[in-house]
Motif scaffolding. Structure first.
Motif, PDB file in Angstrom:
ATOM      1  N   LEU A  22      72.398  37.876  58.495  1.00 25.13           N
ATOM      2  CA  LEU A  22      71.975  36.515  58.161  1.00 25.13           C
ATOM      3  C   LEU A  22      70.458  36.381  58.172  1.00 25.13           C
ATOM      4  O   LEU A  22      69.862  35.803  57.250  1.00 25.13           O
ATOM      5  CB  LEU A  22      72.598  35.519  59.139  1.00 25.13           C
ATOM      6  CG  LEU A  22      72.334  34.037  58.863  1.00 25.13           C
ATOM      7  CD1 LEU A  22      72.811  33.652  57.463  1.00 25.13           C
ATOM      8  CD2 LEU A  22      73.024  33.173  59.907  1.00 25.13           C
ATOM      9  N   PHE A  23      69.813  36.939  59.191  1.00 25.26           N
ATOM     10  CA  PHE A  23      68.356  36.851  59.275  1.00 25.26           C
ATOM     11  C   PHE A  23      67.695  37.668  58.159  1.00 25.26           C
ATOM     12  O   PHE A  23      66.653  37.280  57.642  1.00 25.26           O
ATOM     13  CB  PHE A  23      67.876  37.331  60.636  1.00 25.26           C
ATOM     14  CG  PHE A  23      67.928  36.281  61.709  1.00 25.26           C
ATOM     15  CD1 PHE A  23      66.773  35.744  62.249  1.00 25.26           C
ATOM     16  CD2 PHE A  23      69.140  35.815  62.195  1.00 25.26           C
ATOM     17  CE1 PHE A  23      66.808  34.776  63.238  1.00 25.26           C
ATOM     18  CE2 PHE A  23      69.201  34.841  63.174  1.00 25.26           C
ATOM     19  CZ  PHE A  23      68.037  34.315  63.702  1.00 25.26           C
ATOM     20  N   ALA A  24      68.304  38.790  57.801  1.00 19.98           N
ATOM     21  CA  ALA A  24      67.755  39.611  56.724  1.00 19.98           C
ATOM     22  C   ALA A  24      67.778  38.852  55.396  1.00 19.98           C
ATOM     23  O   ALA A  24      66.837  38.949  54.594  1.00 19.98           O
ATOM     24  CB  ALA A  24      68.545  40.908  56.597  1.00 19.98           C
ATOM     25  N   LYS A  25      68.834  38.095  55.155  1.00 19.90           N
ATOM     26  CA  LYS A  25      68.923  37.307  53.932  1.00 19.90           C
ATOM     27  C   LYS A  25      67.815  36.266  53.858  1.00 19.90           C
ATOM     28  O   LYS A  25      67.398  35.867  52.766  1.00 19.90           O
ATOM     29  CB  LYS A  25      70.282  36.619  53.841  1.00 19.90           C
ATOM     30  CG  LYS A  25      71.430  37.553  53.517  1.00 19.90           C
ATOM     31  CD  LYS A  25      72.746  36.803  53.427  1.00 19.90           C
ATOM     32  CE  LYS A  25      73.903  37.742  53.091  1.00 19.90           C
ATOM     33  NZ  LYS A  25      75.205  37.028  53.026  1.00 19.90           N
ATOM     34  N   ALA A  26      67.330  35.839  55.030  1.00 20.47           N
ATOM     35  CA  ALA A  26      66.254  34.847  55.087  1.00 20.47           C
ATOM     36  C   ALA A  26      64.875  35.484  55.026  1.00 20.47           C
ATOM     37  O   ALA A  26      63.860  34.793  55.141  1.00 20.47           O
ATOM     38  CB  ALA A  26      66.388  34.010  56.356  1.00 20.47           C
ATOM     39  N   GLY A  27      64.827  36.813  54.850  1.00 25.51           N
ATOM     40  CA  GLY A  27      63.550  37.491  54.672  1.00 25.51           C
ATOM     41  C   GLY A  27      62.962  38.136  55.900  1.00 25.51           C
ATOM     42  O   GLY A  27      61.835  38.648  55.860  1.00 25.51           O
ATOM     43  N   ALA A  28      63.699  38.141  57.011  1.00 25.87           N
ATOM     44  CA  ALA A  28      63.186  38.748  58.240  1.00 25.87           C
ATOM     45  C   ALA A  28      63.274  40.270  58.175  1.00 25.87           C
ATOM     46  O   ALA A  28      64.110  40.834  57.471  1.00 25.87           O
ATOM     47  CB  ALA A  28      63.959  38.234  59.447  1.00 25.87           C
ATOM     48  N   LYS A  29      62.400  40.921  58.921  1.00 29.91           N
ATOM     49  CA  LYS A  29      62.464  42.366  59.108  1.00 29.91           C
ATOM     50  C   LYS A  29      63.314  42.619  60.350  1.00 29.91           C
ATOM     51  O   LYS A  29      62.986  42.134  61.431  1.00 29.91           O
ATOM     52  CB  LYS A  29      61.072  42.951  59.286  1.00 29.91           C
ATOM     53  CG  LYS A  29      60.169  42.780  58.069  1.00 29.91           C
ATOM     54  CD  LYS A  29      58.774  43.351  58.332  1.00 29.91           C
ATOM     55  CE  LYS A  29      57.884  43.166  57.120  1.00 29.91           C
ATOM     56  NZ  LYS A  29      56.516  43.697  57.352  1.00 29.91           N
ATOM     57  N   ILE A  30      64.384  43.364  60.184  1.00 37.17           N
ATOM     58  CA  ILE A  30      65.365  43.535  61.247  1.00 37.17           C
ATOM     59  C   ILE A  30      65.226  44.902  61.910  1.00 37.17           C
ATOM     60  O   ILE A  30      65.154  45.928  61.236  1.00 37.17           O
ATOM     61  CB  ILE A  30      66.803  43.392  60.691  1.00 37.17           C
ATOM     62  CG1 ILE A  30      66.961  42.082  59.916  1.00 37.17           C
ATOM     63  CG2 ILE A  30      67.815  43.508  61.815  1.00 37.17           C
ATOM     64  CD1 ILE A  30      66.736  40.841  60.742  1.00 37.17           C
ATOM     65  N   VAL A  31      65.189  44.881  63.245  1.00 37.04           N
ATOM     66  CA  VAL A  31      65.248  46.121  64.014  1.00 37.04           C
ATOM     67  C   VAL A  31      66.529  46.078  64.838  1.00 37.04           C
ATOM     68  O   VAL A  31      66.710  45.201  65.678  1.00 37.04           O
ATOM     69  CB  VAL A  31      64.031  46.287  64.938  1.00 37.04           C
ATOM     70  CG1 VAL A  31      64.135  47.613  65.697  1.00 37.04           C
ATOM     71  CG2 VAL A  31      62.736  46.225  64.154  1.00 37.04           C
ATOM     72  N   LEU A  32      67.421  47.030  64.561  1.00 34.63           N
ATOM     73  CA  LEU A  32      68.680  47.121  65.279  1.00 34.63           C
ATOM     74  C   LEU A  32      68.554  48.193  66.357  1.00 34.63           C
ATOM     75  O   LEU A  32      68.382  49.370  66.048  1.00 34.63           O
ATOM     76  CB  LEU A  32      69.811  47.489  64.323  1.00 34.63           C
ATOM     77  CG  LEU A  32      70.128  46.454  63.233  1.00 34.63           C
ATOM     78  CD1 LEU A  32      71.025  47.067  62.170  1.00 34.63           C
ATOM     79  CD2 LEU A  32      70.783  45.236  63.842  1.00 34.63           C
ATOM     80  N   ALA A  33      68.621  47.787  67.602  1.00 42.61           N
ATOM     81  CA  ALA A  33      68.512  48.718  68.726  1.00 42.61           C
ATOM     82  C   ALA A  33      69.878  48.863  69.381  1.00 42.61           C
ATOM     83  O   ALA A  33      70.518  47.866  69.719  1.00 42.61           O
ATOM     84  CB  ALA A  33      67.489  48.215  69.739  1.00 42.61           C
TER      85      ALA A  33
END
Length: 239
Positions: A22-33
């Motif tokens: 969801l956050f990625a669709k809003a343009g955020a850079k995602i870090v999955l740890a």
């Protein structure tokens, strides 16, 4: 959310993955740890193939050196963390007299010590930048209790208390905190041998519904902050 760096610890499935998408669709850079790198990489691949931007990093939340390395690597790569989502945790629903002490320690190590390590490590940078948002998941059992939840509730009440104290500690650092008191969510949480209860997963909240609540909390305008959210299935309400 454009270009904001969102760190999701526990991003290998369930709520963490839904929040990431969801956050990625809003343009955020995602870090999955996560410890389970393969599942995190599946989620990142889906995000990247869909035009988003996601990265995977290894972490063991109970190992201080692992947590510090995660933080250093992220800061070196992105220079900041705008939003920290602590979406990890280990569940146990058993009568106290049936709990294996070793399992109880594992629950406290992950839910309490792990939350402390991750939050402390990231919060240092947020406080210096005087900006940031931290989302915690004590769940409804970090606010109310039920039969069999003594160990799990103890760990989650600790997260609640920690977060409320952090609000006072960081009033001048402009870091905002949100507590997510969520009822049963239909995730792999319930597949564990440590969960000694029958549940109706079709009547639970979905991970996507939870992700929308997290996004709403993190997108409050200006100086507003959504400190607490309580969402429960109507068939499983606890107060």
């Amino acid at each position: 959310m454009k270009d904001q760096v969102v760190l999701i610890v526990g991003g290998s499935g369930g709520v963490g993955t839904s929040v990431a998408k969801l956050f990625a669709k809003a343009g955020a850079k995602i870090v999955l740890a996560a410890r389970n790198r393969s599942k995190a990489e599946e989620a990142a691949l889906e995000i990247n193939n869909g035009g988003g931007e996601a990265y995977v990093i290894d972490v063991d939340v109970t190992d201080s050196s692992s947590v510090f390395k995660m933080t250093d690597d992220i800061i070196k790569e992105f220079g900041k963390v705008d939003i920290l989502v602590n979406a990890f945790g280990l569940g146990i629903i058993q009568p106290l007299l049936d709990v294996d002490p070793r399992k109880a320690k594992e629950v406290f190590d992950v839910n309490v010590y792990g939350t402390f390590l991750v939050t402390q490590s990231i919060l240092r940078h947020m406080a210096t930048a005087k900006s940031g948002k931290v989302v915690m998941f004590p769940g409804i059992l970090g606010k109310a209790v039920m039969k069999g939840s003594s160990v799990y509730s103890a760990s989650k009440f600790a997260v609640t208390g920690m977060t409320k104290a952090l609000v006072d500690e960081h009033r001048r650092s402009n870091v905002k905190f949100t507590l997510m008191y969520l009822g049963g969510i239909d995730t792999g949480f319930w597949d564990s041998d440590l969960i000694d209860m029958r549940v109706q997963r079709d009547k639970m909240l979905t991970a996507n519904e939870v992700a929308k609540a997290v996004y709403y909390a993190c997108s409050q305008p200006g100086n507003a902050v959504l400190n607490e959210i309580v969402i429960q299935p109507d068939s499983h309400q606890m107060v």
